[in-house]
Design a protein around this motif. Structure first.
Motif, PDB file in Angstrom:
ATOM      1  N   UNK A 152       0.816  -1.211   0.000  1.00 37.94           N
ATOM      2  CA  UNK A 152       0.000   0.000   0.000  1.00 37.94           C
ATOM      3  C   UNK A 152       0.852   1.265   0.000  1.00 37.94           C
ATOM      4  N   UNK A 153       2.081   1.164   0.499  1.00 35.14           N
ATOM      5  CA  UNK A 153       2.940   2.339   0.592  1.00 35.14           C
ATOM      6  C   UNK A 153       3.691   2.626  -0.701  1.00 35.14           C
ATOM      7  N   UNK A 154       3.541   1.782  -1.701  1.00 36.95           N
ATOM      8  CA  UNK A 154       4.183   2.049  -2.988  1.00 36.95           C
ATOM      9  C   UNK A 154       3.618   3.337  -3.577  1.00 36.95           C
ATOM     10  N   UNK A 155       4.490   4.153  -4.169  1.00 36.03           N
ATOM     11  CA  UNK A 155       4.043   5.447  -4.681  1.00 36.03           C
ATOM     12  C   UNK A 155       3.779   5.424  -6.183  1.00 36.03           C
ATOM     13  N   UNK A 156       4.200   4.365  -6.886  1.00 35.74           N
ATOM     14  CA  UNK A 156       3.948   4.313  -8.316  1.00 35.74           C
ATOM     15  C   UNK A 156       2.451   4.140  -8.581  1.00 35.74           C
ATOM     16  N   UNK A 157       1.982   4.791  -9.642  1.00 36.57           N
ATOM     17  CA  UNK A 157       0.556   4.701  -9.985  1.00 36.57           C
ATOM     18  C   UNK A 157       0.169   3.262 -10.315  1.00 36.57           C
ATOM     19  N   UNK A 158       1.073   2.525 -10.954  1.00 40.65           N
ATOM     20  CA  UNK A 158       0.769   1.139 -11.315  1.00 40.65           C
ATOM     21  C   UNK A 158       0.647   0.234 -10.102  1.00 40.65           C
ATOM     22  N   UNK A 159       1.230   0.659  -8.979  1.00 46.83           N
ATOM     23  CA  UNK A 159       1.143  -0.134  -7.751  1.00 46.83           C
ATOM     24  C   UNK A 159      -0.022   0.297  -6.871  1.00 46.83           C
TER      25      UNK A 159
ATOM     26  N   UNK B 250      -0.326  16.177  12.575  1.00 44.53           N
ATOM     27  CA  UNK B 250      -1.147  15.502  11.559  1.00 44.53           C
ATOM     28  C   UNK B 250      -0.314  14.520  10.752  1.00 44.53           C
ATOM     29  N   UNK B 251      -0.961  13.457  10.315  1.00 49.96           N
ATOM     30  CA  UNK B 251      -0.268  12.429   9.542  1.00 49.96           C
ATOM     31  C   UNK B 251      -1.110  12.063   8.326  1.00 49.96           C
ATOM     32  N   UNK B 252      -0.489  11.302   7.441  1.00 50.23           N
ATOM     33  CA  UNK B 252      -1.213  10.719   6.320  1.00 50.23           C
ATOM     34  C   UNK B 252      -1.080   9.212   6.402  1.00 50.23           C
ATOM     35  N   UNK B 253      -2.081   8.516   5.931  1.00 51.26           N
ATOM     36  CA  UNK B 253      -2.061   7.067   5.953  1.00 51.26           C
ATOM     37  C   UNK B 253      -2.653   6.545   4.655  1.00 51.26           C
ATOM     38  N   UNK B 254      -2.248   5.347   4.279  1.00 49.89           N
ATOM     39  CA  UNK B 254      -2.733   4.758   3.035  1.00 49.89           C
ATOM     40  C   UNK B 254      -3.980   3.924   3.300  1.00 49.89           C
ATOM     41  N   UNK B 255      -4.954   4.057   2.403  1.00 44.80           N
ATOM     42  CA  UNK B 255      -6.190   3.278   2.464  1.00 44.80           C
ATOM     43  C   UNK B 255      -6.404   2.650   1.095  1.00 44.80           C
ATOM     44  N   UNK B 256      -6.646   1.362   1.081  1.00 44.79           N
ATOM     45  CA  UNK B 256      -6.880   0.644  -0.170  1.00 44.79           C
ATOM     46  C   UNK B 256      -8.344   0.247  -0.267  1.00 44.79           C
ATOM     47  N   UNK B 257      -8.944   0.580  -1.416  1.00 43.73           N
ATOM     48  CA  UNK B 257     -10.319   0.187  -1.723  1.00 43.73           C
ATOM     49  C   UNK B 257     -10.264  -0.914  -2.782  1.00 43.73           C
TER      50      UNK B 257
END
Length: 326
Positions: free
Chosen positions: A57-64, A88-95
Motif C-alpha cells: 500500500x505504501x508504494x508510490x507508483x501509480x501502477x502499484x 497531523x499524519x497521512x495514511x494509506x487506504x486501499x479500496x
C-alpha cells in the motif's frame, strides 16, 4: 479488526464479529483496520481476491496503487488523519472492488470512515451497493478535507492579523510572539502540504474509478457522482494552493519583520557608538598623562574636559537629528 456490513433498506447494517459466527451471505463491505493474518485470509476466501500488505500500500507508483487484478479493482489513496492534533499524519487506504462487494484496508483510525458508518447506518441513506459505499466514503473524505481547509484558512487569517496589526510592546515579549507566529505558520504549512498530498492521490483514484465505471457501463448517476467528486477535489486543490501561497507570504513577511527588528537594534547600538565616539576620543587624549599638557596642572582642566565631552555628545546628537538619522 474486521467489520462486516450488509445493505438493508438503502442503508448499512453492521454485523457482529464474523469470526464468532457465520459470515452473512449478503455481506457487501469488509472494513479491515490493522487486520490480522486470519482476517486477511477470511476476506480473501470470501471475495476471491488478494489483500495487499501494508508495504504494498505504501508504494508510490501509480501502477502499484491503481490497477486491476483477477477481475477486481485496487485503488489506494493517501488519507489525512489526526488533523486536529499537533502532529497531523497521512495514511494509506486501499479500496478493493470485486463484483458486488468492496473491501477497505487501513492501518489508522480515520474520522471520515466513522462518520460515514454512522450516516450510512440510517435507513434511506442511499447506500445500496459496493459502488455507492465507495462514493460515500470518498464524499466523507473530501468533506473532512474541506472542513480542515476551512479551519486552516481561519487560522491563517488570525496569524495574518497578528503579523500585520500587532501592537508594539516590550521587545522581549515581541520577540517571543514572533517565534510563536513562525511556529504556527510552520504547523499550518505542514498541514497544507499533507492535504495537498492527499488530494493528489484522491484525484488519481477518482480518475481511475471514472475510467473503470465508463468501461464497465456504470450507472449514469454513479458517473455524475464521480464527476462531482473530481470537481470537488479540483476546487479543494486550488484552494489549498492559494492557502499555501498565503502561508509562504506570511512566513516571508514575518521573517522580514524580524530582520527589521534586528536592524533597528543594530542601528541603535551604531548610533550610540558614534555619539560616544567624540567624548571617548577626548577622554583618551587626556588620559595619556603627558607632562607637556598644561591643562592637567590647572584647576579648570577637569571641568573643561567634562564640558568638551558633553558638548561633543550634544553636537553629534544634533547632527543626527538634523539629518533625520534618529
Amino acid at each position: 479488526m474486521l467489520t462486516v456490513y450488509s445493505c438493508r433498506g438503502a442503508g448499512l447494517l453492521r454485523h457482529a464479529d464474523p469470526q464468532s459466527g457465520e459470515m452473512p451471505d449478503d455481506a457487501v463491505w469488509f472494513d479491515l483496520v490493522e487486520p490480522t493474518v486470519e482476517e486477511d485470509r477470511l476476506v480473501e476466501r470470501i471475495m476471491g481476491v488478494a489483500i495487499p500488505t501494508r508495504e504494498d500500500m505504501r508504494e508510490i507508483e501509480a501502477s502499484s496503487r491503481l490497477y486491476q487484478e483477477d477481475g477486481a479493482s485496487y485503488m489506494t489513496a493517501t488519507i489525512l488523519c489526526q488533523a486536529d492534533s499537533g502532529q497531523p499524519r497521512t495514511t494509506e487506504v486501499t479500496f478493493i472492488l470485486a463484483g458486488s462487494r468492496i473491501a477497505t484496508v487501513r492501518y489508522e483510525e480515520s474520522r471520515p470512515f466513522s462518520q460515514f458508518q454512522v450516516r450510512a447506518g440510517k435507513p434511506g441513506a442511499g447506500v445500496d451497493d459496493a459502488h455507492s459505499i465507495l462514493l460515500g466514503l470518498l464524499d466523507a473524505i473530501i468533506d473532512r478535507i474541506a472542513d480542515v481547509l476551512e479551519r486552516v484558512g481561519a487560522e491563517v487569517e488570525q496569524i495574518s492579523g497578528q503579523v500585520f496589526t500587532a501592537e508594539i510592546g516590550q521587545r522581549s515579549e515581541r520577540d517571543k510572539d514572533y517565534g510563536r507566529v513562525i511556529r504556527s505558520i510552520g504547523q499550518q504549512g505542514n498541514l497544507i502540504a499533507k492535504i495537498q498530498e492527499s488530494l493528489v492521490s484522491l484525484s488519481r483514484l477518482a480518475g481511475f474509478f471514472a475510467e473503470e465505471a465508463g468501461r464497465n457501463g456504470g450507472k449514469k448517476d454513479e458517473k455524475a457522482h464521480t464527476k462531482t467528486i473530481a470537481q470537488d477535489i479540483r476546487s479543494l486543490s486550488e484552494h489549498a494552493v492559494a492557502l499555501d501561497n498565503k502561508v509562504t507570504f506570511l512566513l516571508d513577511a514575518t521573517l522580514g519583520l524580524v530582520s527589521l527588528q534586528q536592524n533597528t537594534i543594530v542601528k541603535i547600538f551604531s548610533i550610540l557608538a558614534v555619539v560616544f565616539m567624540p567624548p571617548t576620543l577626548i577622554a583618551s587624549i587626556y588620559g595619556m598623562n603627558f607632562h607637556a599638557m598644561p591643562e592637567l596642572d590647572q584647576p579648570w582642566g577637569y571641568p573643561m574636559a567634562l564640558g568638551l565631552m558633553l558638548v561633543s555628545v550634544a553636537v553629534t546628537y544634533a547632527v543626527f537629528k538634523w539629518r533625520s538619522w534618529l
